[in-house]
Scaffold this motif. Structure first.
Motif, PDB file in Angstrom:
ATOM      1  N   GLU A   8       0.868  -1.187   0.057  1.00 63.30           N
ATOM      2  CA  GLU A   8      -0.218   0.035   0.055  1.00 63.30           C
ATOM      3  C   GLU A   8       0.896   1.287  -0.078  1.00 63.30           C
ATOM      4  OE1 GLU A   8      -2.644  -0.098   3.408  1.00 63.30           O
ATOM      5  OE2 GLU A   8      -3.777  -1.982   2.545  1.00 63.30           O
ATOM      6  N   LEU A  12       0.076   2.254  -6.606  1.00 65.34           N
ATOM      7  CA  LEU A  12      -1.026   3.324  -6.597  1.00 65.34           C
ATOM      8  C   LEU A  12      -2.281   2.510  -7.057  1.00 65.34           C
ATOM      9  CD1 LEU A  12       0.554   5.858  -9.166  1.00 65.34           C
ATOM     10  CD2 LEU A  12      -0.299   6.346  -6.804  1.00 65.34           C
ATOM     11  N   GLU A  13      -3.488   2.981  -6.372  1.00 68.08           N
ATOM     12  CA  GLU A  13      -4.736   2.282  -6.451  1.00 68.08           C
ATOM     13  C   GLU A  13      -5.207   2.781  -7.829  1.00 68.08           C
ATOM     14  OE1 GLU A  13      -6.107   0.208  -4.082  1.00 68.08           O
ATOM     15  OE2 GLU A  13      -4.324   0.645  -2.898  1.00 68.08           O
ATOM     16  N   GLU A  16      -6.079   6.638  -8.881  1.00 67.73           N
ATOM     17  CA  GLU A  16      -5.234   7.343  -7.914  1.00 67.73           C
ATOM     18  C   GLU A  16      -4.265   8.154  -8.757  1.00 67.73           C
ATOM     19  OE1 GLU A  16      -3.948   6.883  -3.566  1.00 67.73           O
ATOM     20  OE2 GLU A  16      -3.228   5.483  -4.868  1.00 67.73           O
ATOM     21  N   LYS A  17      -4.399   9.391  -8.812  1.00 70.92           N
ATOM     22  CA  LYS A  17      -3.126  10.423  -9.446  1.00 70.92           C
ATOM     23  C   LYS A  17      -2.056  10.267  -8.433  1.00 70.92           C
ATOM     24  CE  LYS A  17      -6.438  13.248 -11.716  1.00 70.92           C
ATOM     25  NZ  LYS A  17      -6.974  14.566 -11.965  1.00 70.92           N
ATOM     26  N   GLU A  20      -0.340  15.472  -7.477  1.00 68.58           N
ATOM     27  CA  GLU A  20      -1.586  16.650  -7.411  1.00 68.58           C
ATOM     28  C   GLU A  20      -0.685  18.081  -7.562  1.00 68.58           C
ATOM     29  OE1 GLU A  20      -4.218  15.846  -4.127  1.00 68.58           O
ATOM     30  OE2 GLU A  20      -4.165  13.657  -4.899  1.00 68.58           O
ATOM     31  N   LEU A  36       2.327  11.218  -4.419  1.00 69.45           N
ATOM     32  CA  LEU A  36       1.954  10.119  -3.820  1.00 69.45           C
ATOM     33  C   LEU A  36       2.848   8.847  -3.731  1.00 69.45           C
ATOM     34  CD1 LEU A  36      -2.105  10.199  -4.761  1.00 69.45           C
ATOM     35  CD2 LEU A  36      -0.934  10.949  -2.518  1.00 69.45           C
ATOM     36  N   LYS A  37       2.672   7.973  -2.891  1.00 71.80           N
ATOM     37  CA  LYS A  37       3.571   6.546  -2.854  1.00 71.80           C
ATOM     38  C   LYS A  37       4.942   6.882  -3.097  1.00 71.80           C
ATOM     39  CE  LYS A  37      -0.558   4.741  -2.722  1.00 71.80           C
ATOM     40  NZ  LYS A  37      -1.188   3.969  -1.555  1.00 71.80           N
ATOM     41  N   TYR A  70       3.167   9.841   1.326  1.00 73.71           N
ATOM     42  CA  TYR A  70       3.582  10.777   0.136  1.00 73.71           C
ATOM     43  C   TYR A  70       4.141  11.833   0.627  1.00 73.71           C
ATOM     44  CZ  TYR A  70      -0.007  13.658   2.997  1.00 73.71           C
ATOM     45  OH  TYR A  70      -0.632  14.292   3.873  1.00 73.71           O
TER      46      TYR A  70
END
Length: 148
Positions: A8, A12-13, A16-17, A20, A36-37, A70
């Motif tokens: 997780e 990325l899901e 999911e971007k 941002e 993210l991630k 993130y």
């Protein structure tokens, strides 16, 4: 215990971007970008790359909480380029730098293989810290401990 599952943190899901962008209305030519991630590894490299670019006025990042995968990077430019374009250029340069580093790393290890096959420096029992030792061990090649 409270940590999320390992996958997780990096995967990325669906939908999911990964990036941002939030324009900063109080500071001219600035934006806060949420990536993210990712963690400190990429955040610090991007910050350093951005600070080496002449159009940058400010670049900094933070990881708000270690359990949230993130980081936020804040970028302010001199107005000749947008923060998003500058981040894209920094990423491109960083990819080039990492590619160059990988090539140099592989080249050095290919030299080490060739050197090992020939025998390297033989019969020389130098201490890795500059003195002469009596036992060869891993340091019998006469190289410094920082040499690859």
């Amino acid at each position: 215990m409270n940590a999320p599952n390992r996958y997780e943190i990096y995967v990325l899901e669906d939908g999911e971007k990964p990036v941002e962008v939030v324009e900063d209305s109080k500071i001219p030519n600035a934006a806060t970008i949420k990536i993210l991630k990712q963690d400190h590894t990429l955040g610090n490299m991007l910050r350093a790359q951005l600070l080496s670019m002449p159009q940058i006025l400010f670049a900094g990042y933070k990881v708000p909480h270690p359990l949230h995968p993130y980081f936020l990077i804040k970028i302010q430019t001199d107005g000749t380029i947008t923060p998003q374009e500058l981040l894209e250029q920094a990423c491109t340069k960083l990819i080039g730098t990492m590619s160059s580093l990988e090539t140099k790393f592989k080249r050095e290890f290919s030299y080490k293989d060739v050197e090992g096959a020939v025998g390297g420096v033989t019969g020389h029992l130098d201490d890795p810290y500059g003195g002469t030792g009596t036992s060869g061990g891993a340091w019998s090649t006469g190289k410094d401990y920082l040499d690859l």
